[in-house]
Write an enzyme that holds these catalytic residues in place. Structure first.
Site, PDB file in Angstrom:
ATOM      1  CB  ILE A  92     -32.141   5.891 -29.996  1.00 60.34           C
ATOM      2  CG1 ILE A  92     -31.389   5.447 -28.785  1.00 60.34           C
ATOM      3  CG2 ILE A  92     -31.220   6.803 -30.655  1.00 60.34           C
ATOM      4  CD1 ILE A  92     -30.103   4.713 -28.849  1.00 60.34           C
ATOM      5  CG  ASP A  93     -34.127   5.201 -34.785  1.00 61.88           C
ATOM      6  OD1 ASP A  93     -33.256   5.821 -35.027  1.00 61.88           O
ATOM      7  OD2 ASP A  93     -34.273   4.035 -35.416  1.00 61.88           O
ATOM      8  CB  ALA A  94     -38.928   7.333 -30.310  1.00 60.82           C
TER       9      ALA A  94
END
Length: 79
Positions: free
Chosen positions: A58-60
């Site tokens: 998700i952060d990527a």
């Protein structure tokens, strides 16, 4: 408004909406992880690994959006 102003507005929207989506996604996932680990504590180790992997993914997606926005802000191919 000029093209540069539109690029700045688009960069702000990309970063802002990406951050909002990532925060909501991680919050929902964390809540479901706590719910699942409260129901079945014996699966907590397996679930924790999967949760951390998904948090990284998700952060990527957000970091890729920031990279694209910074490319548009500095290179500005629309001039």
């Amino acid at each position: 408004m000029t093209n540069v102003a539109f690029v700045a507005l688009a960069c702000g929207l990309i970063i802002g909406l990406g951050a909002l989506g990532a925060c909501i996604g991680i919050a929902m996932m964390g809540g479901k992880y706590l719910e699942a680990s409260a129901r079945q504590p014996e699966l907590m180790d397996k679930l924790q690994g999967k949760m951390l992997l998904l948090a990284g993914l998700i952060d990527a997606a957000f970091i890729i959006g920031v990279g694209i926005a910074m490319f548009f802000a500095t290179a500005n191919p629309f001039k």
